[in-house]
Motif scaffolding. Structure first.
Motif, PDB file in Angstrom:
ATOM      1  N   ARG A   1     -25.607  44.569 -15.265  1.00  0.00           N
ATOM      2  CA  ARG A   1     -25.991  45.342 -14.102  1.00  0.00           C
ATOM      3  C   ARG A   1     -25.003  45.074 -12.963  1.00  0.00           C
ATOM      4  N   GLY A   2     -25.168  45.771 -11.866  1.00  0.00           N
ATOM      5  CA  GLY A   2     -24.271  45.573 -10.730  1.00  0.00           C
ATOM      6  C   GLY A   2     -23.807  46.886 -10.113  1.00  0.00           C
TER       7      GLY A   2
ATOM      8  N   TYR B   1     -25.615  46.559 -20.630  1.00  0.00           N
ATOM      9  CA  TYR B   1     -24.932  45.281 -20.873  1.00  0.00           C
ATOM     10  C   TYR B   1     -24.889  44.412 -19.617  1.00  0.00           C
TER      11      TYR B   1
ATOM     12  N   PRO C   1     -19.258  45.918  -8.788  1.00  0.00           N
ATOM     13  CA  PRO C   1     -18.575  44.939  -7.928  1.00  0.00           C
ATOM     14  C   PRO C   1     -18.619  43.519  -8.465  1.00  0.00           C
ATOM     15  N   THR C   2     -19.615  43.191  -9.308  1.00  0.00           N
ATOM     16  CA  THR C   2     -19.671  41.801  -9.784  1.00  0.00           C
ATOM     17  C   THR C   2     -18.513  41.476 -10.716  1.00  0.00           C
TER      18      THR C   2
ATOM     19  N   SER D   1     -18.423  47.472 -16.027  1.00  0.00           N
ATOM     20  CA  SER D   1     -19.242  46.652 -16.926  1.00  0.00           C
ATOM     21  C   SER D   1     -18.641  46.563 -18.323  1.00  0.00           C
TER      22      SER D   1
ATOM     23  N   ALA E   1     -24.841  48.364  -6.670  1.00  0.00           N
ATOM     24  CA  ALA E   1     -24.304  47.873  -5.395  1.00  0.00           C
ATOM     25  C   ALA E   1     -23.062  48.627  -4.937  1.00  0.00           C
TER      26      ALA E   1
ATOM     27  N   GLY F   1     -18.419  35.199  -7.475  1.00  0.00           N
ATOM     28  CA  GLY F   1     -19.765  35.708  -7.695  1.00  0.00           C
ATOM     29  C   GLY F   1     -20.860  34.690  -7.446  1.00  0.00           C
TER      30      GLY F   1
ATOM     31  N   GLN G   1     -30.407  41.398  -8.581  1.00  0.00           N
ATOM     32  CA  GLN G   1     -29.894  41.186  -9.931  1.00  0.00           C
ATOM     33  C   GLN G   1     -29.882  39.696 -10.292  1.00  0.00           C
TER      34      GLN G   1
ATOM     35  N   PRO H   1     -21.200  42.784 -27.264  1.00  0.00           N
ATOM     36  CA  PRO H   1     -21.955  44.031 -27.136  1.00  0.00           C
ATOM     37  C   PRO H   1     -21.427  44.943 -26.031  1.00  0.00           C
ATOM     38  N   ALA H   2     -20.454  44.484 -25.268  1.00  0.00           N
ATOM     39  CA  ALA H   2     -19.873  45.373 -24.257  1.00  0.00           C
ATOM     40  C   ALA H   2     -19.139  46.540 -24.904  1.00  0.00           C
TER      41      ALA H   2
ATOM     42  N   ALA I   1     -23.656  45.301   3.577  1.00  0.00           N
ATOM     43  CA  ALA I   1     -24.591  46.373   3.191  1.00  0.00           C
ATOM     44  C   ALA I   1     -24.759  46.466   1.684  1.00  0.00           C
ATOM     45  N   ALA I   2     -23.811  45.963   0.934  1.00  0.00           N
ATOM     46  CA  ALA I   2     -23.899  46.056  -0.528  1.00  0.00           C
ATOM     47  C   ALA I   2     -24.718  44.928  -1.151  1.00  0.00           C
ATOM     48  N   ALA I   3     -25.262  44.032  -0.333  1.00  0.00           N
ATOM     49  CA  ALA I   3     -25.873  42.828  -0.883  1.00  0.00           C
ATOM     50  C   ALA I   3     -27.188  43.027  -1.633  1.00  0.00           C
TER      51      ALA I   3
ATOM     52  N   PRO J   1     -28.857  44.933  -3.878  1.00  0.00           N
ATOM     53  CA  PRO J   1     -28.993  45.020  -5.344  1.00  0.00           C
ATOM     54  C   PRO J   1     -28.407  43.810  -6.072  1.00  0.00           C
ATOM     55  N   LEU J   2     -27.376  43.201  -5.484  1.00  0.00           N
ATOM     56  CA  LEU J   2     -26.764  42.049  -6.155  1.00  0.00           C
ATOM     57  C   LEU J   2     -27.661  40.815  -6.062  1.00  0.00           C
TER      58      LEU J   2
ATOM     59  N   PRO K   1     -20.453  40.668  -0.589  1.00  0.00           N
ATOM     60  CA  PRO K   1     -19.896  40.583  -1.952  1.00  0.00           C
ATOM     61  C   PRO K   1     -18.384  40.734  -2.005  1.00  0.00           C
TER      62      PRO K   1
END
Lengths: 271, 271, 271, 271, 271, 271
Positions: free
Chosen positions: C21-22, C19, C241-242, C208, C25, F247, F32, A37-38, F24-26, F28-29, F241
């Motif tokens: 998230r990420g 699809y 970033p993930t 993504s 960040a 990950g 998630q 689905p990507a 600082a980016a942590a 939202p990850l 991150p």
């Protein structure tokens, strides 16, 4: 007469890889990317491959750890082609191309082959193996399974293979020629064999033999989209997931598969 | 008169790196890729570098964590050149180029230098260090060790270095010019200094300073293959394995090394 | 009249990603690369963005996990624009572009938009969401927030979006056209929206939706540098970033940000 | 009598590795981690290794691609030991331990050896090589360079090596015994040889032979801290940066080095 | 009566995975690690699995993208067991365990099952699928295919599954109990089902559902080695190569496979 | 009296990190991972954190690149606590803990603090900064914001910090003590501050300062689950991150957050 359908067939076989194994694990990962689905199911020429009749899947062959696999591949592809499938084989390593061509020869006695690769794969034998992934095109040419062999992306030629190429009349467009603007002139019927190491490893790191200085994904897509037809078969080989740290190469294999399917559909008489 | 032989010499030194260390670990990893069974020993122009007389290896110099290393590098390269070697230095960071050029100057009083890099490395000093990896070409030009400096791939220029470039008459082909089709016109004798960050980090992620928007591997190979001779020396620097998550950059360094060796052999009088 | 200043504003919002998230960040990581000592503060046209007046930073907006975020983004950008800032929004996913354009419309009733992306993002709705990251340009065109929409890098078009593109008069330069040499003709005032997946994933793996066959970093930079002005706003979105195993994509986002800032400064009346 | 000083000495040699090369690149990367500002210079027992007299560095030996390296290592360690250094050798692969022990034997005719490893390394020969990295302890025991060999962490024993272990009276604490609570009883003088693959690859992925089910870093540190003295030498070998995707293993090697240095300082007569 | 032989059989099926696919690609990668020259062929109890009669390989089943695969798996395992094989199934996801147990029930009407996993996999249904990889043990218990189900490593229980566990009399040793020293008491005949996410993701990152706080590899090996017999079958499932950035998890799966084979050989009557 | 609710609050601030930025980016990850469908919403003690009243989310604070952030954090936490939230702060680096504690002090004049970390973070100043992430506990103790400070996981102590620890009466359980079986004795009210580098980097590679030899995830979970109450606040900091190649660390942070929430709910009077 019913229409011929592009058909995926997995050939999970890497027993004759010379340096690293892993390519046998490729087929499910390429399928996963192709149907993820990507992305969506439309090709760049706006064909929806999810429509009935546009794409079949024959699953993966079960293949042993010895050269009996060659016969099983030949049989599997013969059956698929007799059932009016246009085979799009997902390797496995490049050793699978030879039995695929053996299966297609009776149906396509005049066949040209576009071969995208960093290496000519023309060894008379390698490490004592005649069916090594370094040898398929020597076998194919010895048995005259094709009329013309045109190689694109080559940058790992050596003396022995140069002699072989001259002996068999292989048309080589190495990367120096490609960079100078040389492009292949082809006519159908045509078979396409894509070794992912033909791409620069920046684009396709997940291969066993990383040879920098290769093609971009866009260059290969443009080449596929420009091919005359009919495209009667194809393979995408040498994706090695163990080397694909970022997972990128599965997406590349799937993208090329989608554009090959598009070109098969566009160049084969429908209905 | 005996023939001059391209000769690897490792310069595992990164004490004067400004941001990240790691380049000192590069030489064994580049050698490993260069001699790996994953590839073969032939260059794109079909020279076999494994043939006697085509390539020597002088090993790695032992270098301390201070500027005494500069003298040791100069001595090591002098000795190698006196022994009729054509030095292909494997860094280490870019600070090694200055002592290499000092060693070559007596043998090659007229020398042009092709410098491939994202950065001009022309700082008068950096972080208080005159021998920082950001400064070698300022030192080289102050001491008039070369006639012409031609820089390709530049995309990290700033005001101070612009002033330096003008003062020294550096010929800069930045990436904007390169993208517009400008290419260097060079004549020999020639030294080639390749900072791997001149490549786009998609192709060579294993560098300390990733500056997107750079050259492709093929563009650099085409440039090397087009150079007039004689090529009297070269270096490949700033490979930083700690940043090379996928291990790709070692293969890139080895590929460029192979093509530089080819060009050395082609442009130096043999026998 | 005081000068308008390019101003960073982080929009850490990915609630409507379809699809993965990420992307929320991304802003601190792009800032970190933009101001890293690994590079310097000069653009390719030799503007120092660290000089007073050349760049401001409005920080990141605080945004909830629901569509109230759309209003907050619109408000935040309105305020920034009223304060004479030229917004350079750092996503977040592509859903942020719609409220940004809503905020700019009153100030720029005639506005053209250059959209770099693998996908047209023109869905009428996606997964039942009208404000999905797959839909922003449908919303923007329905509300006539812009005059022209020019899309570059497209290689994930499908039937529905093709219909939408025709309905709204979108000018599409897909990758096939781009590879054939077609380039956009634009005039200002101009807004630039850069989805990092417009780049080939070899250059920007941290997205993504990896769609191979895209633009190189240099191609995008050349395009930015060629744009007429005035550039009145821009966004860089969909850095995830993930998915950025090697950390490369943050540097790419920062490099593009720097060149967009340069072009804003060059094309807006100063002082 | 002057104090003996723990002294780093790099042995960048992996010519006799059986499966993967890369360990030769380890020494600069271990040093980089050991002196990184990411950590400080104090051991867990609160010794500051940056104080004068607590740690020296003899640099890296220059070693050829053949077994002459064995003599050079023996000579280098002999010289270091004569100069009152307590050698802490940084490999390189495990083949280096044999010449290190040959160098130490004259100074320490009674010596016990603690060997941390997944494998016994007791092969009479491997791939036809008597000095393979799979064989060093067979050589050491044949020449009676030590009194007792105690192996910890073993989980890759096989029949041939079991026979060798019995023949030489090796004391094996394999992982099953370790998990059951068995610990070695040692007395000095003692040499410590740490193959990083003795650790579980979760803790130390950067090794050529990943054998899951091994020791944790804390278990090895506790063992080191419990050792009687005097510790007269040590090596840390088989760090292979090409397998260290996350870069973690360099930090592990450095941490173990620091604790070995601490134990050397605590167990050797000072002043 | 002839001896029963541990036999690998690949079940490359992940169509009913709920979150990420990829497990279907596992079997060739586990085999590659199991037979890699990086290790040897001896178990920790010193059995050589390369000796004739100690291990067979039935290859991979060819399985479709729908629930017909369940019948094919049941048939394949039935045939293997009738041929006196002791099945060691390599997943695929956990959905394969249910048809494997259906195949074994006629041969082993009294069977206990040791289930190592982060999750109970006891859902009545998941996402509307009764044969989801989240449900196999509900199916197994409903059909009374086993006598006792003992679960180890659980740390993702929830309310619904707790109810299911109580209803079916599942014996749960969750990680809190395990950390407090509780160990299972088992008697044979025994089947072992190992979901690799039962391990902590530090040890086995290549899984679809990473749940930190799990077992170490050594804890699982110790448990396997302590099991009473006879071990009549086993599976190792949920290895997802797309998540295995460092490639470590393939080695873990192979190591566990080797120790399961050892325990099968030790606990089944031979000859 | 209404019930106090565990409440997430993101503190995306790393301006005072000493070595690497990125923390600082942590937030939202971590969110998630916490809400990912890869797992479920139940804690190990079978509390469903998705039930109303069990968990709130106050979003992320907007914080500038200077020490004004300290006041903004103090204000934000004060407001949250006044609204009957039990703050679970998601860093950012460890510098955020000091202002969090300043905010809590008026409400909890008697407070004990459990600090899990590789480092004591007790510097009087670091790089000239009093509010560096290396200093928060010096500030907290100078201002007597807590009664007892108990540190667990320490393995980066040095002389200066030892002096500070003695001066302030810090109770240190370093890794040597932990490995010997020492555990903290605590009573409430209690604040928990978890620096992810307290874990071994095998379990949590995504941190700025990797110090091998630390705690396992299970050890930390067991410690959290054993704590007396009431737990009145907590933070999870130093997730970086940019260092989290696989990950994995986001999942670890989320798992620990979930267990902290469970313990808050279990130890605070409800309703």
């Amino acid at each position: 007469m019913s229409k011929r359908t592009p058909t995926l067939i997995g050939l999970p076989w890497d027993s004759n890889s010379s340096y690293l194994r892993g390519a046998a694990a490729a087929p499910p990962l390429i399928r996963q990317a192709l149907f993820s689905p990507a992305s969506n199911s439309w090709t760049e020429s706006l064909i929806d491959i999810s429509l009935p009749g546009n794409l079949s899947d024959a699953g993966d062959l079960t293949l042993p750890e010895n050269d009996d696999a060659l016969l099983l591949i030949e049989d599997g592809i013969s059956r698929l082609a007799r059932d009016r499938g246009l085979p799009l084989a997902l390797g496995g390593d490049h050793a699978v191309t030879y039995p695929v061509l053996r299966a297609l020869e009776p149906l396509h006695p005049r066949l040209n082959l576009l071969h995208i690769d960093a290496h000519p794969d023309l060894y008379a034998e390698f490490d004592g193996k005649r069916f090594s992934h370094a040898c398929p095109f020597a076998r194919i040419l010895e048995e005259k399974l094709i009329d013309r062999l045109v190689q694109v992306g080559i940058r790992g030629m050596n003396g022995h293979q140069k002699t072989q190429a001259e002996r068999f009349g292989v048309e080589t467009i190495d990367m120096r020629s490609w960079a100078a603007g040389i492009r292949p002139r082809l006519e159908g019927p045509l078979y396409i064999s894509i070794d992912l190491d033909g791409l620069d490893p920046a684009f396709a790191p997940g291969v066993s033999h990383r040879e920098p200085g290769g093609l971009s994904v866009r260059e290969v897509i443009t080449l596929i989209q420009s091919l005359p037809g009919p495209i009667v078969g194809a393979d995408i080989v040498e994706y090695n997931p163990t080397q694909d740290v970022s997972g990128l190469t599965a997406w590349v294999a799937a993208k090329l598969a989608k554009e090959v399917i598009a070109r098969m559909l566009e160049t084969n008489p429908q209905g």
